[in-house]
Design a protein around this motif. Structure first.
Motif, PDB file in Angstrom:
ATOM      1  N   SER C 161       0.834  -1.193   0.000  1.00  0.00           N
ATOM      2  CA  SER C 161       0.000   0.000   0.000  1.00  0.00           C
ATOM      3  C   SER C 161       0.869   1.244   0.000  1.00  0.00           C
ATOM      4  CB  SER C 161      -0.894   0.009   1.229  1.00  0.00           C
ATOM      5  OG  SER C 161      -0.082   0.092   2.380  1.00  0.00           O
ATOM      6  N   ARG C 162       0.238   2.328  -0.411  1.00  0.00           N
ATOM      7  CA  ARG C 162       0.960   3.608  -0.449  1.00  0.00           C
ATOM      8  C   ARG C 162       0.876   4.300   0.889  1.00  0.00           C
ATOM      9  NH1 ARG C 162      -1.837   8.397  -2.237  1.00  0.00           N
ATOM     10  NH2 ARG C 162      -3.210   7.099  -3.491  1.00  0.00           N
ATOM     11  N   ALA C 163      -0.263   4.124   1.555  1.00  0.00           N
ATOM     12  CA  ALA C 163      -0.452   4.765   2.864  1.00  0.00           C
ATOM     13  C   ALA C 163      -1.239   3.823   3.742  1.00  0.00           C
ATOM     14  CB  ALA C 163      -1.207   6.081   2.718  1.00  0.00           C
ATOM     15  N   LEU C 164      -0.985   3.903   5.046  1.00  0.00           N
ATOM     16  CA  LEU C 164      -1.651   3.022   5.988  1.00  0.00           C
ATOM     17  C   LEU C 164      -2.139   3.873   7.155  1.00  0.00           C
ATOM     18  CD1 LEU C 164      -2.029  -0.023   6.400  1.00  0.00           C
ATOM     19  CD2 LEU C 164      -0.067   0.038   7.883  1.00  0.00           C
ATOM     20  N   MET C 165      -3.426   3.755   7.509  1.00  0.00           N
ATOM     21  CA  MET C 165      -3.943   4.583   8.604  1.00  0.00           C
ATOM     22  C   MET C 165      -4.722   3.721   9.573  1.00  0.00           C
ATOM     23  SD  MET C 165      -5.479   7.685   6.460  1.00  0.00           S
ATOM     24  CE  MET C 165      -5.298   7.536   4.732  1.00  0.00           C
ATOM     25  N   THR C 166      -4.558   3.988  10.832  1.00  0.00           N
ATOM     26  CA  THR C 166      -5.353   3.318  11.851  1.00  0.00           C
ATOM     27  C   THR C 166      -6.092   4.376  12.637  1.00  0.00           C
ATOM     28  OG1 THR C 166      -3.670   1.630  12.050  1.00  0.00           O
ATOM     29  CG2 THR C 166      -5.308   1.734  13.779  1.00  0.00           C
ATOM     30  N   PHE C 167      -7.397   4.187  12.800  1.00  0.00           N
ATOM     31  CA  PHE C 167      -8.192   5.132  13.580  1.00  0.00           C
ATOM     32  C   PHE C 167      -8.856   4.391  14.717  1.00  0.00           C
ATOM     33  CE2 PHE C 167      -7.594   8.429  10.659  1.00  0.00           C
ATOM     34  CZ  PHE C 167      -7.732   7.915   9.389  1.00  0.00           C
ATOM     35  N   ALA C 168      -8.942   5.060  15.862  1.00  0.00           N
ATOM     36  CA  ALA C 168      -9.749   4.538  16.949  1.00  0.00           C
ATOM     37  C   ALA C 168     -11.027   5.363  16.979  1.00  0.00           C
ATOM     38  CB  ALA C 168      -8.996   4.674  18.283  1.00  0.00           C
ATOM     39  N   ILE C 169     -12.164   4.664  16.875  1.00  0.00           N
ATOM     40  CA  ILE C 169     -13.455   5.348  16.785  1.00  0.00           C
ATOM     41  C   ILE C 169     -14.229   5.056  18.048  1.00  0.00           C
ATOM     42  CG2 ILE C 169     -15.480   5.649  15.330  1.00  0.00           C
ATOM     43  CD1 ILE C 169     -13.269   5.906  13.525  1.00  0.00           C
ATOM     44  N   ASP C 170     -14.917   6.067  18.587  1.00  0.00           N
ATOM     45  CA  ASP C 170     -15.667   5.793  19.807  1.00  0.00           C
ATOM     46  C   ASP C 170     -17.091   5.385  19.467  1.00  0.00           C
ATOM     47  OD1 ASP C 170     -17.541   8.335  21.192  1.00  0.00           O
ATOM     48  OD2 ASP C 170     -16.562   8.575  19.256  1.00  0.00           O
ATOM     49  N   SER C 171     -17.776   4.803  20.417  1.00  0.00           N
ATOM     50  CA  SER C 171     -19.045   4.164  20.094  1.00  0.00           C
ATOM     51  C   SER C 171     -20.225   5.106  20.190  1.00  0.00           C
ATOM     52  CB  SER C 171     -19.287   2.981  21.035  1.00  0.00           C
ATOM     53  OG  SER C 171     -19.389   3.462  22.351  1.00  0.00           O
ATOM     54  N   THR C 172     -20.106   6.176  20.983  1.00  0.00           N
ATOM     55  CA  THR C 172     -21.278   7.020  21.181  1.00  0.00           C
ATOM     56  C   THR C 172     -21.489   7.948  19.998  1.00  0.00           C
ATOM     57  OG1 THR C 172     -19.782   8.345  22.501  1.00  0.00           O
ATOM     58  CG2 THR C 172     -21.365   6.984  23.671  1.00  0.00           C
ATOM     59  N   GLU C 173     -20.467   8.641  19.585  1.00  0.00           N
ATOM     60  CA  GLU C 173     -20.659   9.612  18.509  1.00  0.00           C
ATOM     61  C   GLU C 173     -19.826   9.317  17.275  1.00  0.00           C
ATOM     62  OE1 GLU C 173     -20.111  13.547  20.035  1.00  0.00           O
ATOM     63  OE2 GLU C 173     -21.152  12.981  21.874  1.00  0.00           O
ATOM     64  N   HIS C 174     -19.200   8.182  17.251  1.00  0.00           N
ATOM     65  CA  HIS C 174     -18.415   7.781  16.086  1.00  0.00           C
ATOM     66  C   HIS C 174     -17.398   8.831  15.689  1.00  0.00           C
ATOM     67  CE1 HIS C 174     -20.625   4.118  15.308  1.00  0.00           C
ATOM     68  NE2 HIS C 174     -21.695   4.799  15.663  1.00  0.00           N
ATOM     69  N   ARG C 175     -16.739   9.366  16.697  1.00  0.00           N
ATOM     70  CA  ARG C 175     -15.682  10.337  16.379  1.00  0.00           C
ATOM     71  C   ARG C 175     -14.333   9.652  16.478  1.00  0.00           C
ATOM     72  NH1 ARG C 175     -16.982  15.309  20.151  1.00  0.00           N
ATOM     73  NH2 ARG C 175     -16.824  13.603  21.641  1.00  0.00           N
ATOM     74  N   VAL C 176     -13.350  10.324  15.918  1.00  0.00           N
ATOM     75  CA  VAL C 176     -12.002   9.746  15.911  1.00  0.00           C
ATOM     76  C   VAL C 176     -11.320  10.059  17.237  1.00  0.00           C
ATOM     77  CG1 VAL C 176      -9.739   9.855  14.823  1.00  0.00           C
ATOM     78  CG2 VAL C 176     -11.795   9.933  13.429  1.00  0.00           C
ATOM     79  N   MET C 177     -10.861   9.014  17.945  1.00  0.00           N
ATOM     80  CA  MET C 177     -10.196   9.244  19.219  1.00  0.00           C
ATOM     81  C   MET C 177      -8.678   9.272  19.057  1.00  0.00           C
ATOM     82  SD  MET C 177     -12.271   6.592  21.525  1.00  0.00           S
ATOM     83  CE  MET C 177     -11.824   7.118  23.132  1.00  0.00           C
ATOM     84  N   MET C 178      -8.189   8.493  18.108  1.00  0.00           N
ATOM     85  CA  MET C 178      -6.749   8.398  17.944  1.00  0.00           C
ATOM     86  C   MET C 178      -6.502   8.065  16.481  1.00  0.00           C
ATOM     87  SD  MET C 178      -4.024   6.052  17.544  1.00  0.00           S
ATOM     88  CE  MET C 178      -4.869   4.533  17.759  1.00  0.00           C
ATOM     89  N   SER C 179      -5.468   8.641  15.938  1.00  0.00           N
ATOM     90  CA  SER C 179      -5.142   8.256  14.565  1.00  0.00           C
ATOM     91  C   SER C 179      -3.655   8.055  14.461  1.00  0.00           C
ATOM     92  CB  SER C 179      -5.610   9.327  13.582  1.00  0.00           C
ATOM     93  OG  SER C 179      -4.697  10.396  13.581  1.00  0.00           O
ATOM     94  N   SER C 180      -3.268   7.074  13.677  1.00  0.00           N
ATOM     95  CA  SER C 180      -1.856   6.775  13.491  1.00  0.00           C
ATOM     96  C   SER C 180      -1.686   6.478  12.016  1.00  0.00           C
ATOM     97  CB  SER C 180      -1.492   5.559  14.347  1.00  0.00           C
ATOM     98  OG  SER C 180      -0.262   5.048  13.967  1.00  0.00           O
ATOM     99  N   THR C 181      -0.894   7.276  11.332  1.00  0.00           N
ATOM    100  CA  THR C 181      -0.805   7.107   9.887  1.00  0.00           C
ATOM    101  C   THR C 181       0.624   6.917   9.451  1.00  0.00           C
ATOM    102  OG1 THR C 181      -0.499   9.437   9.441  1.00  0.00           O
ATOM    103  CG2 THR C 181      -2.760   8.659   9.606  1.00  0.00           C
TER     104      THR C 181
END
Lengths: 439, 245, 220
Positions: C161-181
């Motif tokens: 792959s050219r880019a790899l991203m990991t997101f942590a999403i929360d369950s109540t509002e589906h917002r991004v809690m953590m991102s690592s790219t």
């Protein structure tokens, strides 16, 4: 984290029960707990469950230069990791007594008994040999880690396949698993340890102690044997006094147990071999039983993402540019980038004071710390030359300063001034003094 | 050492000993003046120096104090010049830590620690020249040092390493014999009661031979015990002669 | 032009989860995504070392153990990501001067390791009964050379792959809690990946709910 200590009444209860030949989980004196062996997806990964004690072993290999005094032999490396997951008493720092004991015992059991043909691991004598590394991770500590670890290690070694190597003259080719099937290690015999715990000054003896029994025991006798009734290692630990008859009795019990365990290992290896040949997926994932209420499996799920593009463009359109203004980059001299000017210093020194002291300071209070760090980064590569303004800096050198040698910077001249170890902070100091002059 | 016979047909070993013969033991007690007890022991070419401090107040971590007995703290190390190749790491590596643990375990069984609650006894052993049987020589030297320090013990702790070659047990192995892939058994014994304080064996040995090997080890240890007894009595005589003058 | 995927569907690999499989830790869970599997164990709230105690909150410590070798810098940065996510969702102020220890053991790595760690961590924290303000899940997206977004990539897909991203999403509002790219990507691609991850996280949260429901159900 500290482990919960065992209370006195628990201790007395355990000892009394042992005197009456009873064990907490209902086993007999010479009974082992239920032993379950499963394998992971790749070769050389093995999970062993001995009752509730859970241990994982992984074997990997690498081509390295051999030891000088043994140029024809491969290298075996063993490591038992006591993971903090296994017990609250285990810390991340490795060198606890138990860790040393287990590691040494495993090394003696497997290495000194020469169960693996190390000469077959030689690729090019004196230059390249295989180093087989066995990592054993203890996942749950419920007693008798040594036996579980030794079973896991030897099973993983039996399960492991190393890449095939061919030698033509001076050329050595290592084939990947897709090109040629990997080959197993040549193992002569399988040494397995059996632990005996002694209670009440050696009067009572139990096989395969659980964690609570281990806490009240006086000492441990570990016998490593293989199924040909050869003793590979004996080790007595703890301050117990043994009699010769006790040792002989233990060795007889051990031989019976070892042959049972070896049969179980062989059966597990056979099952795994047939499963792999049948082409089915094997591994940890498959070993989760669906009948358990605490386990759940879900198949591949598709996720609808048709309106993602619209959502994404929407978000980007609605997003405003960040209000935080980033200062633009200035290149004062080739090779030096500067972002930001830094703040005025707030020391309250007189402007015309020529006795500016140049000292090394830590610049935490400076808000543009990131900007300075950028300067530092670029400066570290180049000679120290900080030019913020095109202005002379009057810097006075203090000859009796306790700090390191003071650098005189002349911003205009591109002269190289000598750099010493404290120079980065010096730059900060120098930059600050220059900024002071700005007023 | 390939090609060298460890046991010739006439029953002689590499250094000319018979199968059950021990190496020559020479020992001196009271070698250091400032230590509470010290001893120097040579068994053949293996030389070990043991020093005992104590019983004294707990030093280091107070939390390890035992309320009803003394804590025994052992340290085993080898001098860098003790082996043929210079030893890079004399202590702190796994083997030395394991040996220290074994020594500690051996002496905890033998020393009457109940007489000194809340205190600590330090035993330091250093191998000056290593020619096989390191552990056994350490234990013997440490026994003499503990006796020199005047700490009461249940019995002498005698240790010996035996090997098994050609169906014959060989007592008191030297380095060449140890390295030849011979099954070696190290035994620490309290001779009077025949109790085994430590039993350690490496390398393959068939179960049927185990009993004979342990028997041979116990006999060898009893032999060592007699020698140690002699040394102690002689030392006492010397000391009493000196002090009576 | 970035395409999400011609047919508008991305796939998540098979999931599997087992809770309470270790007897010593207070909570434990093993999470499997395809061939990647991670085992998590939680101890807490327990006694904390005086040097590490915080007067009004619990101290959370995360340890990631790789399969082969000793933990290195890579594991440290992953530990940091997991710890930040957990601290954001756990109600740490309910247990001041205590310690929570989360240990993750990598059992097999076949891609999407960080998101598998996050999922295992969340299930283990649930199993331990620690109070949380929201659940979280991890989703990994990879952008391959053709510009397609792949969720839950395998190790081979990650490598290509050219880019790899990991997101942590929360369950109540589906917002991004953590991102690592890792890798290079445009702002558009980033937002698309976040949107895809949010959609995918719904499936994972449904899986959490099903697991817990099954666990506390009276009939299988």
């Amino acid at each position: 984290m500290k482990d919960t200590p065992l209370s006195n009444c628990e201790r007395d209860f355990l000892l009394k029960a042992i005197e009456e030949k009873k064990r907490l989980d209902g086993r007999q004196t010479y009974d082992y707990r239920k032993l379950k062996i499963t394998f992971g997806t790749d070769y050389g990964c093995c999970f062993v469950d001995l009752g509730k004690t859970r241990v994982m072993a992984q074997v990997s290999c690498e081509l390295v230069a051999p030891k000088e005094n043994r140029p024809n032999e491969g290298i075996m490396f063993f490591n038992i990791e006591l993971s903090p997951m296994a017990s609250p008493a285990f810390e991340q720092s490795r060198q606890s007594e138990l860790s040393v004991k287990l590691n040494r015992q495993l090394e003696r059991c497997l290495r000194n008994s020469k169960c693996i043909d190390t000469e077959s691991l030689c690729v090019a004598s004196g230059e390249k040999v295989w180093q087989i590394r066995t990592d054993v991770h203890v996942l749950n500590h419920d007693g008798n880690l040594m036996d579980a670890a030794s079973i896991a290690a030897i099973t993983a070694l039996r399960h492991f396949r190393r890449p095939d190597v061919s030698i033509q003259g001076d050329e050595v080719t290592v084939y990947s698993p897709e090109e040629r099937d990997p080959i197993p290690l040549s193992i002569y015999h399988m040494p397995i340890t059996v632990s005996f715990s002694f209670f009440q000054q050696g009067t009572y003896l139990l096989v395969d102690p659980s964690e609570q029994e281990e806490r009240v025991m006086d000492g441990l006798l570990i016998i490593a044997m293989n199924k040909h009734r050869e003793i590979c290692s004996i080790q007595s630990s703890g301050g117990i006094m043994l009699l010769k008859e006790q040792v002989m009795r233990c060795s007889k019990i051990a031989s019976v147990k070892v042959s049972e365990i070896t049969d179980l290992i062989e059966k597990a290896l056979e099952n795994d071999k047939t499963a792999r040949k049948a082409g089915g997926r094997c591994g940890y994932a498959e070993s989760i039983t669906q009948e358990r209420i605490t386990a759940l499996k879900m198949d591949e799920t598709p996720v609808e993402v048709t309106d993602v593009k619209e959502t994404a463009s929407d978000i980007i359109q609605k997003a405003e540019p960040s209000p935080h203004k980033v200062p633009s980059l200035v290149v004062p001299v080739p090779g030096v980038g500067q972002v930001g000017q830094g703040l005025k210093n707030t020391w309250g020194l007189e402007e015309e004071d020529d006795d500016d002291e140049e000292e090394e300071e830590e610049e935490d209070t400076n808000d543009n710390g990131s900007a300075e760090q950028e300067e530092d980064l670029t400066v570290m590569e180049e000679e120290p030359h900080k030019t913020g303004e095109s202005r002379e800096a009057n810097v006075v050198e203090l000859s009796d300063s306790e700090e390191e040698e003071v650098i005189i910077l002349h911003p205009e001249t591109p002269d190289r001034t000598p750099k010493n170890t404290g120079s980065t902070s010096h730059q900060k100091g120098a930059a600050k003094s220059k900024k002071r002059q700005k007023k | 050492m390939a090609g060298m016979e460890l046991l010739s047909d006439q029953g002689y070993r590499l250094d000319g000993r018979k199968a059950t013969e021990l190496r020559k033991v020479q020992a001196r007690m009271g070698v250091f003046a400032q230590a509470d007890g010290s001893a120097y022991l040579e068994q053949g070419n293996t030389k070990a120096l043991a020093v005992v401090y104590g019983p004294h107040e707990m030093r280091g971590s107070r939390s390890r104090t035992l309320h009803d007995q003394a804590v025994i703290n052992c340290q085993y190390s080898m001098a860098t010049f003790s082996t043929a190749e210079r030893k890079r790491r004399p202590h702190g590596d796994r083997k030395s830590t394991e040996m220290s643990l074994h020594l500690k375990q051996t002496f905890e069984a033998a020393v009457m620690t109940q007489l000194y609650p809340r205190s600590q006894i330090d035993i330091y052993v250093k191998i000056l020249q290593s020619d096989g049987g390191n552990y056994s020589v350490c234990v013997n030297a440490a026994t003499l040092a503990v006796i020199d320090a005047g700490i009461p013990m249940r019995d002498y702790v005698c240790a010996c390493t035996v090997g098994f070659v050609d169906e014959t047990p060989l007592a008191d192995l030297c380095y060449a014999e140890e390295g030849g892939g011979v099954s070696s058994l190290a035994l620490a014994l309290l001779p009077r009661g025949g109790q085994i304080a430590l039993l350690q064996m490496d390398a393959r040995l068939h179960q049927d031979h185990l009993e004979r090997l342990i028997e041979a080890a116990m006999t060898a240890c009893k032999g060592v015990g007699k020698v140690l007894d002699e040394v102690v009595r002689q030392h006492l005589q010397e000391v009493s002669v000196l002090t009576s003058d | 032009m970035m395409e999400v995927c011609g047919s508008g569907i991305v796939n998540l690999r098979e999931f599997g989860c087992e809770q309470s499989l270790l007897s010593r830790p207070d909570g434990s869970a093993s999470f499997i995504q395809g061939d990647t599997s991670v085992l998590a164990g939680v101890y807490g709230p327990a006694e904390v070392k005086v040097s590490k105690e915080i007067y009004d909150r619990a101290t959370l410590e995360v340890l990631i153990q790789p399969k082969v070798g000793l933990p290195g810098v890579k594991e440290r940065s992953q530990e940091q990501s997991v710890r930040e996510t957990c601290e954001a969702s756990l109600l740490l102020s309910l247990h001041p001067r205590s310690s929570l220890t989360l240990v993750l053991q990598v059992l097999h790595d076949d891609g999407s390791l960080l998101s598998c760690c996050l999922n295992a961590a969340c299930m283990a924290l649930m199993d331990a009964g620690l109070p949380m303000s929201c659940l979280f899940c991890g989703v990994t997206c990879a952008i391959d050379t053709a510009g397609q977004i792949i969720t839950d990539p395998t190790a081979t897909q990650e490598k290509e792959s050219r880019a790899l991203m990991t997101f942590a999403i929360d369950s109540t509002e589906h917002r991004v809690m953590m991102s690592s790219t890792k890798g290079s990507f445009s702002v558009h691609e980033l937002q698309q990946c976040i949107a895809v991850s949010q959609k995918a996280s719904e499936k994972i949260f449904q899986f959490y709910r099903d697991s817990v429901r099954r666990r506390y159900s009276k009939t299988l």
